[in-house]
Design a protein around this motif. Structure first.
Motif, short mmCIF file in Angstrom:
data_model
loop_
_atom_site.label_atom_id
_atom_site.label_comp_id
_atom_site.label_asym_id
_atom_site.label_seq_id
_atom_site.Cartn_x
_atom_site.Cartn_y
_atom_site.Cartn_z
N ARG A 144 48.97 30.20 43.78
CA ARG A 144 48.96 29.35 44.96
C ARG A 144 48.14 28.08 44.74
NH1 ARG A 144 48.57 34.48 49.11
NH2 ARG A 144 50.81 34.58 49.62
N LEU A 145 47.03 28.21 44.03
CA LEU A 145 46.22 27.03 43.74
C LEU A 145 46.98 26.05 42.86
CD1 LEU A 145 42.69 28.61 43.10
CD2 LEU A 145 43.31 27.04 44.95
N GLN A 146 47.81 26.59 41.96
CA GLN A 146 48.59 25.73 41.06
C GLN A 146 49.92 25.32 41.68
OE1 GLN A 146 48.92 28.16 37.53
NE2 GLN A 146 46.91 27.54 36.75
N HIS A 147 50.14 25.68 42.94
CA HIS A 147 51.38 25.36 43.64
C HIS A 147 52.59 25.91 42.90
CE1 HIS A 147 49.03 22.75 46.23
NE2 HIS A 147 48.54 22.15 45.16
N ARG A 148 52.42 27.12 42.36
CA ARG A 148 53.51 27.80 41.66
C ARG A 148 54.24 28.74 42.62
NH1 ARG A 148 53.99 27.03 35.82
NH2 ARG A 148 52.24 25.72 35.25
N ASP A 149 55.46 29.08 42.26
CA ASP A 149 56.24 30.03 43.05
C ASP A 149 55.51 31.38 43.06
OD1 ASP A 149 58.06 31.64 44.28
OD2 ASP A 149 59.66 31.35 42.83
N PRO A 150 55.14 31.89 44.25
CA PRO A 150 54.36 33.13 44.29
C PRO A 150 55.21 34.40 44.29
CG PRO A 150 54.55 32.24 46.49
CD PRO A 150 55.30 31.29 45.58
N SER A 151 56.53 34.27 44.15
CA SER A 151 57.41 35.44 44.31
C SER A 151 57.06 36.56 43.33
CB SER A 151 58.87 35.02 44.12
OG SER A 151 59.25 34.11 45.11
N ASP A 152 56.94 36.21 42.05
CA ASP A 152 56.65 37.25 41.06
C ASP A 152 55.28 37.90 41.28
OD1 ASP A 152 59.10 36.94 39.90
OD2 ASP A 152 58.41 35.64 38.28
N PRO A 153 54.20 37.11 41.49
CA PRO A 153 52.91 37.75 41.79
C PRO A 153 52.96 38.62 43.05
CG PRO A 153 52.56 35.46 41.19
CD PRO A 153 54.03 35.64 41.31
N LEU A 154 53.71 38.20 44.06
CA LEU A 154 53.85 39.00 45.27
C LEU A 154 54.56 40.32 44.97
CD1 LEU A 154 54.77 36.21 47.84
CD2 LEU A 154 52.76 37.70 47.98
N ASP A 155 55.64 40.24 44.18
CA ASP A 155 56.36 41.46 43.79
C ASP A 155 55.44 42.42 43.05
OD1 ASP A 155 58.78 40.79 44.90
OD2 ASP A 155 59.55 39.84 43.09
N ASP A 156 54.68 41.88 42.09
CA ASP A 156 53.78 42.72 41.30
C ASP A 156 52.72 43.38 42.17
OD1 ASP A 156 55.16 42.07 38.99
OD2 ASP A 156 53.82 40.42 38.46
N LEU A 157 52.16 42.61 43.09
CA LEU A 157 51.13 43.16 43.98
C LEU A 157 51.72 44.25 44.87
CD1 LEU A 157 48.30 43.17 45.15
CD2 LEU A 157 48.93 41.22 46.59
N ALA A 158 52.91 44.01 45.40
CA ALA A 158 53.57 45.02 46.24
C ALA A 158 53.83 46.29 45.45
CB ALA A 158 54.88 44.46 46.80
N HIS A 159 54.26 46.14 44.21
CA HIS A 159 54.53 47.30 43.35
C HIS A 159 53.25 48.11 43.11
CE1 HIS A 159 55.11 49.39 39.48
NE2 HIS A 159 56.35 49.54 39.90
N THR A 160 52.14 47.41 42.88
CA THR A 160 50.88 48.10 42.62
C THR A 160 50.35 48.76 43.89
OG1 THR A 160 50.45 46.36 40.99
CG2 THR A 160 48.64 47.85 41.48
#
Length: 1113
Positions: free
Chosen positions: A485-501
């Motif tokens: 988010r700080l780098q203004h990148r697409d957060p979809s993949d990090p969100l998916d990974d966090l949800a999975h964990t």
């Protein structure tokens, strides 16, 4: 001649030479103590030499002295002297150098002041005016970088335009203005600056397209624009401008070397656009450009860059469209590149990394994941680590890649928890922890590094089941999301990974809050309901399924099933990933009785026809769709052999309509079958050689390319009228023909239900017999009998002798109880449903068992514990078939003449003697005439592999009385290990006769093979639906019928069974005269039925006669 206003490049002369110049100028100055042009010139040269020494030593005394000397040079001449502008410029250079070292802004302000003053002193049209303008621009640029005042860049751009007016034909003018405009665009993101910077470079190139420096400048700008885009990924117009610039360059008459560089850079930009927009024409053009550069350029550097960009294009094409030849070619190209002697070690680091990633991609994208790819990736990354110095920027991504691959290797199915596998995980954690700890919070690669550490920590939790490991992984996942988010990148993949964990935490604690949090995060990653991101949709489906378990809310189940269906339908994802999600869909839909269960199973079997057929059939049976159940079982069982049989398909009908296509298919099938039997060189973890790995990869790729050719031809055939279903899974209308010679009974076993599906005759509906009396308790009781039978095996592998490894209490009683249970719960209901009657000449019946039924002696079920008890053999003559398709082939032909090949091996090195094989041969000799009998295993004709093989093509019946060995197979391990079933062999005088050698032969006369050896029809308990035993291997090799054994046989029974068996085969009207000159091999099942009945009349143990079975016709 260089301008006196230009800053000379630090010429890094030897310090001694610089000192000599300083001494020389100092001496000369003593000779000119008075003000004047000569003294001013000498002071300027002394100042320049002191600056050179400062560049070498960074001694502040030198730069301070240089500044003082340049200041003194200004006092040596009048304020209007022609030399003064040059003296001011060099004074400015010295002040700038000190600023670069001390970052004291006052020095930079003074330097800018000196350059401005020099510019003011020069008259209009002075030839040095351009150089002084350039110096002012440089000082303004530096001040902008130090202070951030945009007005400095604005002034510099104005001066840059003036410089271009002064030298409108100079490449340097365009480059100066282009550099200033690019810097202002990066600062302000004004579209007009982007447009102008591209226009300026295009104009420069248009002036002199043959100028290498102009071409270099255009390539540099394109690279800068690409870098800016990759850093932000906000404005695709930046990337479009880079592509436009390079396309403009391609339209000009560039030198070949320049054209190749432009092509490669355009390929990089197109690859980047393809990666984000998945536009196929970008990938195709990028591939074409790289191939053209490789073909056209003689520069090793250009070829290296072209290759390093072609490979990612090929990998991206595979990842988005599933074109496996693209990935295989990328891997082969990289192996060849790394093996080349033209590539030095430094240049191998990136290719090694890319190759390891390609192997990782192939592993992750294969449903039958190949550990060989992971092992080679690990070895390649270790090599790259050795080539990367500790301080090298390449070390971070290499180390992260190695950690991730080690983690995957730990996760690979195998000896989970073994010391070797745990060591993979420990090393991964250590490597990545070091990377993250040594990397600053603002490092550009930190997000990826932390993400990899989160992954390996999650794997650690999978092993340890300790909550602190999972919490550590969650914290790391949250950091990755924060950085994105700080780098203004697409957060979809990090969100998916966090949800999975978080889902894993729910599985650990069963806290509904964790599940709700995971679902909320997943929805955040999928803001639009129609979003088809595969990872997000499949994860949301799984989470909602878990929530339905808690809430029983119909909306949760409905949305979960819809999400599963959407994920499986996403054709942009690999087949392997869609298969795994289809498995999950089938599991949840079946568990909750959802109407989509059968659709889910059908999808999974369509992706990979293995492992789910029985469960899918159970759902179809539950819904009353019995014909569909038969189709699913046929499509999803004995996959290994079904695919092999496709290669032996008759193409006669196709040849009538499309002879060239038929010939092409036949040629490919023959090459596939032949080359599949060849060994593939293995590259071990102990000794690794890239060249050897390249050879191994070439062999594997050859087979995959043949497979792709085969599939391409099949698609062409299926587009022809009348051939739409060519070699597709058969429908029930085709499959029911299997009962042309008698009923076929399919036994289906799952954890939830047990059923019999009976095909009574062609064209009839399926008769369903629910086996309600068979239960898990029944399974456990029969498991005792199975264990008993499996223990009835030799101390040395393959011995026909009957021995017991362990003392078993009353084995006969266990057998009687087990066979009685099998009769009561399975066979008797089927006999009654078919309305069969006891008979002295019973009809034929074929058993097609699945799952836990596969290794049970169904043919021997009965009540042997009471007088006049019933058994299967009172009602039918039993045969087995591994699949329905094996019975759809033509029946054994009746022959006017025949040849029988008998091979015995009484003694084999490393095995116990089996002397009764000689008696077995004598019994056969008494029945079969010498003219038709070929014997091997006698003193005069030893059973040599080559001799036996040479006789097989012309033989009608084969009889082997020897030791047999068979290898089990695991369909979820390496490709070459999956071929281990083809290593099954019969042991002859000079070694093993492998089944692969028999399969290579052209078998046209073969009707029957009698395997008088131990355990030749004992399947692999871990793969009950794959018929991985020696008898089935012979059946699929081309024999119409096979006699085999479920477990070890008593050596003295071999001759008895063989004698009765062949007497019936050669008899007229069923008499034992053996008077026929040609056998009726279609009577093989009945002949074995009679032979076993005669053995039973001796009141011998059940364990002696039960193991004999017949397969096929």
């Amino acid at each position: 001649m260089a301008s006196t206003h230009c800053c000379p490049s630090p010429h890094r002369s030897a310090l001694a030479c610089i000192n000599a110049v300083i001494r020389k100028k100092s001496v000369a100055l003593k000779k000119h103590p008075h003000p004047g042009q000569k003294r001013a010139w000498l002071l300027k040269e002394l100042g320049s030499a002191l600056r050179d020494r400062f560049d070498e030593t960074e001694d502040l005394l030198d730069i301070d002295t240089a500044i003082e000397v340049h200041r003194q040079s200004l006092t040596a001449v009048e304020s209007n002297h022609p030399l003064r502008p040059s003296l001011l410029s060099h004074y400015g250079f010295a002040l700038r150098d000190r600023f670069d070292h001390s970052e004291n802004l006052r020095d930079l302000e003074d330097a800018l002041s000196q350059h401005r003053h020099a510019l003011e002193l020069l008259p209009a049209g002075d030839p040095d005016q351009w150089d002084v303008l350039s110096n002012v621009c440089d000082a303004l640029q530096r001040r902008f970088l130090a202070v951030g005042d945009g007005s400095d860049l604005d002034e510099a751009v104005v001066l840059g335009r003036k410089a271009l007016q002064l030298r409108s034909k100079s490449r340097d003018s365009y480059q100066l203005l282009g550099e200033l405009l690019l810097q202002r665009f990066q600062a302000s993101r004004q579209q007009r600056d982007l447009d102008e910077v591209v226009e300026v470079h295009q104009q420069c190139l248009d002036l002199r397209p043959d100028d290498p420096e102009s071409v270099r400048s255009v390539n540099a700008l394109a690279a800068n624009l690409l870098r800016i885009f990759l850093e932000t990924e906000e404005d695709h117009l930046i990337l479009e401008k880079a592509i436009s610039l390079l396309r403009h360059a391609r339209d000009l008459p560039l030198r070949p070397s320049g054209a190749s560089l432009v092509d490669v850079n355009l390929a990089v930009c197109l690859r980047t656009r393809y990666q984000r927009l998945a536009t196929r024409h970008d990938a195709e053009e990028a591939e074409m450009l790289c191939r053209e550069s490789l073909r056209r350029s003689e520069s090793s550097e250009v070829r290296r860059v072209a290759l390093e960009n072609l490979v990612p294009v090929l990998i991206y094409q595979f990842e988005t469209s599933g074109q496996s030849p693209k990935l295989d070619e990328a891997i082969s190209l990289l192996y060849a590149h790394i093996s080349s002697t033209d590539v030095d070690d430094r240049q191998k680091i990136l290719p090694l990394r890319v190759l390891a990633n390609a192997l990782h991609v192939r592993y992750s994208s294969s449903a039958l994941s190949n550990a060989k790819d992971l092992d080679e990736a690990i070895l390649l990354l270790r090599k790259a680590m050795l080539l990367s110095p500790l301080t090298s920027p390449n070390r971070y991504p290499v180390s992260s890649g190695l950690a991730l691959t080690l983690s995957k290797r730990f996760h690979h199915p195998g000896l989970k928890g073994s010391d070797r596998e745990v060591s993979f995980l420990d090393e991964a954690i250590q490597l990545q922890s070091e990377v993250v700890s040594t990397m600053g919070n603002s490092h550009k690669d930190r997000r990826e590094a932390v993400n990899v550490l989160a992954h390996v920590m999650e794997e650690k939790y999978n092993l340890s089941r300790k909550l602190e490991d999972l919490d550590a992984a969650i914290a790391l996942r949250r950091e990755v999301l924060s950085i994105a988010r700080l780098q203004h990148r697409d957060p979809s993949d990090p969100l998916d990974d966090l949800a999975h964990t978080l889902q894993k935490k729910y599985d650990h604690y069963h806290s509904p809050e964790d599940l709700k949090s995971a679902i909320s995060i997943c929805r955040e990653a999928r803001p639009e309901p129609n979003n088809s991101n595969f990872m997000t949709v499949s994860l949301l489906a799984k989470l909602l399924s878990k929530q339905y378990d808690l809430t029983k809310q119909p909306d949760d189940l409905r949305e979960a099933m819809e999400a599963f269906a959407a994920a499986v339908a996403n054709e942009s994802e690999s087949v392997a990933q869609r298969f795994f999600v289809a498995q999950q869909w089938a599991h949840w839909a079946d568990k909750h009785g959802h109407e989509s269960a059968l659709e889910a199973y059908g999808a999974a079997i369509g992706f990979l026809p293995n492992g789910l057929a029985r469960e899918a059939a159970a759902v179809a049976i539950r819904e009353g769709k019995f014909e569909r159940a038969v189709e699913l079982l046929e499509e999803g069982r004995a996959v290994f052999w079904s695919q092999a049989l496709q290669l032996r398909t008759s193409f006669d009908d196709l040849r009538d309509k499309a002879p060239e296509l038929a010939d092409q298919l036949q040629m490919i099938s023959q090459r596939l079958e032949r080359d599949s039997y060849r060994g593939v060189d293995k590259v071990t973890m102990v000794s690794y050689d890239v060249a050897l790995a390249a050879v191994s990869e070439t062999q594997s790729r050859h087979l995959r390319l043949l497979g792709d050719e085969w599939l391409t031809c099949l698609q062409k055939v299926r587009h022809m009228e009348g051939f739409e279903g060519f070699l597709l899974p058969k429908t029930y209308a085709d499959l029911c023909r299997v009962a042309a010679h008698g009923p076929v009974v399919i036994l289906n076993a799952t954890d939830s239900r047990f059923d019999a599906l009976i095909i009574k005759a062609p064209g009839t509906e399926v008769l369903h017999v629910p086996l309600t009396r068979f239960s898990l308790d029944s399974q456990r009781q029969l498991a005792k009998m199975q264990a008993l039978c499996r223990d009835a095996c030799p101390l040395s592998r393959g011995d026909r002798g009957m021995r017991w490894k362990d003392k078993v209490k009353s084995p006969e009683t266990i057998m009687k109880e087990g066979l009685a249970k099998l009769w009561e719960t399975v066979v008797e209901p089927i006999i009654r449903a078919l309305d069969l009657k006891r008979s002295t000449s019973p009809p034929r019946l074929w058993w097609c068992p699945t799952g836990s039924f596969s290794s049970l002696p169904i043919h021997a079920a009965g009540r042997y514990d009471i007088p006049e008890g019933e058994s299967v053999s009172d009602y039918v003559v039993s045969s087995y078939i591994p699949t329905l398709t094996t019975l759809l082939r033509d029946a054994p032909p009746k022959v006017d003449s025949f040849k029988m090949l008998v091979a015995i091996q009484p003694n084999s090195k490393g095995y116990r003697p089996i002397p009764n094989t000689e008696i077995e041969l004598q019994k056969i000799e008494n029945i079969v005439g010498n003219h038709a009998l070929v014997r091997y295993g006698c003193p005069e004709t030893p059973a040599l592999v080559s001799s036996v093989l040479s006789e097989i093509p012309s033989a009608t019946i084969l009889h082997f009385a020897c030791h047999g060995i068979q290898d089990s197979v695991d369909l979820f391990v390496d490709e070459q290990d999956r071929r281990s079933a083809l290593n099954s062999a019969l042991i002859l005088e000079d070694g093993p006769l492998n089944v692969t050698e028999i399969m290579k032969l052209s078998l046209t006369n073969e009707s029957l093979v009698f395997l008088s050896a131990c355990q030749t029809a004992m399947g692999d308990q871990s793969l009950p639906d794959e018929s991985m035993h020696l008898a089935a291997t012979m059946l699929f090799a081309g024999f119409r019928g096979v006699v085999g054994t479920l477990w070890s046989i008593d050596d003295k029974d071999g001759p008895k069974v063989a004698d009765t068996f062949y007497r019936h085969l050669f008899s007229s009207g069923g008499e034992n005269s053996g008077s026929q000159t040609t056998p009726d091999t279609a009577e093989a099942a009945r002949a074995l039925h009679i032979a076993v009945s005669k053995l039973r009349e001796e009141r011998c143990s059940l364990l002696r006669w039960v193991p004999f079975i017949h397969l096929g016709f």
